[in-house]
Scaffold this active site. Structure first.
Site, PDB file in Angstrom:
ATOM      1  N   GLU A 171       0.880  -1.169   0.000  1.00 48.15           N
ATOM      2  CA  GLU A 171       0.000   0.000   0.000  1.00 48.15           C
ATOM      3  C   GLU A 171       0.914   1.214   0.000  1.00 48.15           C
ATOM      4  O   GLU A 171       1.580   1.507   0.995  1.00 48.15           O
ATOM      5  CB  GLU A 171      -0.925  -0.003   1.213  1.00 48.15           C
ATOM      6  N   CYS A 215      -1.605   8.701   3.738  1.00 41.36           N
ATOM      7  CA  CYS A 215      -1.523   8.199   2.360  1.00 41.36           C
ATOM      8  C   CYS A 215      -2.761   8.563   1.548  1.00 41.36           C
ATOM      9  O   CYS A 215      -2.689   8.684   0.323  1.00 41.36           O
ATOM     10  CB  CYS A 215      -1.315   6.686   2.357  1.00 41.36           C
TER      11      CYS A 215
END
Length: 462
Positions: free
Chosen positions: A239, A273
């Protein structure tokens, strides 16, 4: 000095040269000890009843609830986390533990597909072995737990490599598993100096007992993680970064959209993120949206502090480039413009208007409190820019028509699309991950547990 945890024992060598003033830095010897410990624990742990693993994860959730205030204070001290973000880490972490605990039995269910003749085919799901989980600093509890909980639930043992920028937060997190009753070796905790990371990662990923790695972090480091794992023929779950965007349609409720966009851009100082970097809006709607965003910006009083001066230097460089390319830069009136003082990591919430697609900020993840507005002639032009993005983690669509939003979402190559909500959103029940430069594979829910199970077929003949 913050120690490592190997075989449920704090490992602290004050005489070691591989340490920083705040934490013990793992050596190759520590790393091999952790791998051996996890490998030795795997046979018995993999055979434990799902109900036993479920009970232990729930015990960790209870401890996290009890010790949450300590972790909140530690996150605030280590990474300058706003209190709301630190508390969200703890609450989400508890939910993640409880949700995963409840999924274990269902995730382990195999099947009996049709087979030829008189034979029976059985599909079994089994744990893989030792899993390496590497977590970043910016959401220590959420991302630390995400790196280890699903592998443990599936019956794997885990080497948890914490972040050098949040060593105490990750140590306190790892300690919960020991204190909850997890057997020695099932979860080992390592920290290392940044300069030692490449050597120790290669040592780990090439070890025959280590079967998979999961990593959350930058796209640049993710490339290295994936390439080294590929050479070792080991699977990875990544990720990575995101150039996350909000698409504001002409029929959007502008005030509500502005509120969500601001939250998504500046929560935790933009160091998430999923933070919103870009807003796409038509020329017709842009003046109203920009006015609403500037109104909210003018009322901001908290002065964000970044994790490091290196982060500030990157943001300053992006601002300079945006200005050269014609952007107008806005800060809250109470904040001065960011300085280039290398000893000052503060950086004000910043809005860029008149942002040109040719600017570096249009394609570079900022990972800070920067938000850029991109005006387009129409929706079609905005979708062309979105389609050409090489990242694909999180997006928002603001519109009064959910049907329109669904049709647009189908065309967006991203991991998650949030309709009338900010890009920063995840839940323990949902799959989470990206595509393209944002990585591959999925954390979260049953999808996350299945990432750490191997499928085997057994064919029974008469």
């Amino acid at each position: 000095m913050i120690p490592l945890i190997i075989n449920n024992t704090d490992s602290l060598d004050p005489s070691s040269t591989n340490q920083t003033p705040t934490y013990q830095g793992a050596t190759p010897s520590h790393t091999l000890d952790a791998i051996s410990s996890s490998a030795a624990a795997f046979p018995s742990w993999s055979r434990t009843a799902p109900s036993h693993r479920r009970d232990l994860l729930r015990a960790v959730a209870r401890l996290l609830h009890e010790r949450g205030d300590e972790l909140i204070a530690t996150m605030q001290a280590e990474m300058h986390a706003p209190e709301v973000w630190a508390r969200a880490n703890v609450q989400f972490g508890i939910g993640l533990l409880e949700e995963t605990a409840g999924l274990i039995s269902d995730a382990m269910i195999g099947g009996i597909p049709v087979s030829q003749g008189e034979s029976y085919a059985m599909v079994l799901k089994q744990p893989m072995g030792v899993v390496l989980g590497i977590a970043p600093w910016n959401a220590p509890v959420i991302l630390g737990l995400r790196a280890v909980v699903a592998p443990l639930a599936a019956g794997n043992t885990v080497i948890f490599r914490g972040a050098d920028l949040s060593p105490k937060s990750h140590y306190l997190l790892a300690s919960l598993f020991r204190d909850a009753g997890f057997p020695p070796g099932v979860l080992n905790f390592l920290l290392n100096r940044p300069e030692d990371a490449p050597e120790l990662y290669e040592l780990t990923i090439n070890h025959p007992s280590v079967r998979k790695c999961n990593f959350t972090g930058s796209t640049q480091v993710g490339r290295i993680i994936a390439s080294k794992a590929a050479y070792a023929l080991k699977p990875v779950l990544l990720e990575l970064g995101g150039k996350n965007f909000a698409l504001v349609l002409d029929d959007a409720r502008i005030e509500e959209a502005a509120e969500e966009i601001v939250k998504g851009a500046f929560l935790n100082n933009g160091q998430i993120c999923m933070s919103t970097d870009l807003v796409y809006v038509t020329e017709a709607t842009a003046p109203k949206l920009e006015a609403a965003l500037l109104n909210r910006l003018s009322k901001m009083t908290d002065k964000p502090r970044l994790i490091s001066c290196a982060s500030k230097s990157k943001l300053t460089s992006l601002l300079k480039d945006a200005r050269i390319n014609g952007a107008t830069i806005h800060h809250p009136p109470s904040f001065p413009s960011p300085t280039e003082d290398q000893n000052d990591a503060t950086f004000p919430p910043t809005l860029l208007t008149n942002l040109a697609p040719s600017s570096a900020f249009h394609t570079t993840e900022s990972f800070g409190p920067l938000l850029g507005i991109v005006r387009t002639p129409d929706l079609s032009a905005a979708m062309d820019l979105i389609t050409n993005s090489t990242y694909g983690l999180s997006a928002s669509i603001f519109t009064s028509s959910h049907f329109t939003a669904l049709k647009l979402a189908e065309k967006m190559r991203v991991g998650a699309v949030h309709v009338n909500g900010m890009t920063v959103h995840d839940e323990p029940t949902l799959p989470h991950g990206g595509v393209g430069k944002s990585g591959f594979g999925r954390f979260g829910g049953k999808w996350g547990v299945e990432e750490f199970l191997e499928v085997r077929t057994v064919i029974l003949n008469p």
